[in-house]
Design a protein around this motif. Structure first.
Motif, PDB file in Angstrom:
ATOM      1  N   LYS A  43       0.829  -1.148   0.142  1.00  0.00           N
ATOM      2  CA  LYS A  43       0.020  -0.171   0.026  1.00  0.00           C
ATOM      3  C   LYS A  43       1.043   1.080   0.034  1.00  0.00           C
ATOM      4  CE  LYS A  43      -3.615   2.348   2.393  1.00  0.00           C
ATOM      5  NZ  LYS A  43      -4.525   2.335   3.716  1.00  0.00           N
ATOM      6  N   GLU A  44       1.846   1.160   0.844  1.00  0.00           N
ATOM      7  CA  GLU A  44       2.757   2.409   0.820  1.00  0.00           C
ATOM      8  C   GLU A  44       3.500   2.574  -0.388  1.00  0.00           C
ATOM      9  OE1 GLU A  44       2.671   4.796   3.200  1.00  0.00           O
ATOM     10  OE2 GLU A  44       0.992   3.380   4.359  1.00  0.00           O
TER      11      GLU A  44
ATOM     12  N   THR B 246       1.340   4.225  -2.814  1.00  0.00           N
ATOM     13  CA  THR B 246       1.235   5.860  -2.405  1.00  0.00           C
ATOM     14  C   THR B 246       2.360   6.557  -2.978  1.00  0.00           C
ATOM     15  OG1 THR B 246      -0.205   5.274  -0.338  1.00  0.00           O
ATOM     16  CG2 THR B 246       0.914   7.574  -0.613  1.00  0.00           C
TER      17      THR B 246
END
Length: 247
Positions: free
Chosen positions: A94-95, A98
């Motif tokens: 997820k990071e 991002t």
């Protein structure tokens, strides 16, 4: 290639700002690279955990890596351990996503980066890393110097009657060198459109082998990108288009 496509088609839009903050971009790129390495390590740990049970987490059609693993692992002790690793993998993934979106935004805001991305194999990460590493193209009076700066020129050994060429020096920034090498591999193996650079690299691969030819194409790409940056021109695919050929 996915990040580059998002930029070119305008799917990801954000208010533009002037200039490229090299330090910020560098921090974003480095952090993303570290997280990607951690994600790969976790993925390998999960595969290693499943292998003794005869479970292979290969590519699942229409499934993510996490979904594929969860469909393989039954309830029990192995499930608990695997689930812990998967949650960590998903958090890192997820990071990474991002940071990738942020890098797309940074790329869209800089004309130089967008111009460099007209070269085959050069996507968001390659262009941003290259620009943040070089900083100011005018500090290199000759574009051919860039290859040595990023460590893609071979070492030369001279002593008495001995004179031979060794492996590349690997001086300079490792990430820039790595991304340029990956871009060269894409040019030789995945880009279907022929260019003077691809044709040259393909001929070279037949003579000296694919790996050495990829390094040579990466070095030549670094030189071409510098010339594009300095002259404010887009990539030229053929000799007829090219105003200057890289050495």
């Amino acid at each position: 290639m996915g990040l580059a496509q998002i930029v070119r088609t305008g799917w990801y839009r954000e208010v533009a700002v002037k200039g490229l903050d090299g330090q910020l971009v560098r921090a974003l790129i480095t952090t993303r690279a570290q997280l990607v390495a951690q994600r790969v390590d976790l993925g390998n740990q999960i595969r290693g955990l499943l292998k003794p049970f005869g479970l292979l987490a290969g590519k699942g059609v229409g499934k993510t890596f996490a979904e594929k693993v969860r469909s393989l692992v039954p309830e029990g002790p192995a499930h608990d351990v695997t689930e812990a690793l998967l949650r960590a993998w998903e958090a890192i993934n997820k990071e990474v996503a991002t940071l990738s979106r942020r890098l797309v935004s940074e790329a869209r805001q800089d004309d130089t980066v967008c111009r460099l991305m007209t070269a085959p194999g050069v996507a968001v990460l390659v262009a941003l890393t290259y620009v943040s590493t070089i900083g100011d193209p005018t500090r290199f009076p000759h574009s051919s110097s860039v290859g040595a700066y990023v460590g893609l020129t071979p070492r030369r050994f001279q002593s008495g009657e001995t004179d031979h060429t060794g492996r590349i020096s690997r001086c300079g920034d490792r990430l820039t060198r790595t991304y340029l090498y990956e871009a060269a591999g894409i040019i030789l193996n995945r880009v279907s459109r022929w260019s003077t650079l691809k044709a040259w690299g393909t001929r070279l691969a037949r003579k000296i082998g694919h790996k050495k030819a990829t390094v040579a194409v990466a070095r030549k790409l670094a030189v071409i990108l510098h010339r594009m940056w300095r002259d404010g021109t887009e990539f030229r695919w053929s000799n007829k288009e090219a105003a200057v050929t890289a050495p």
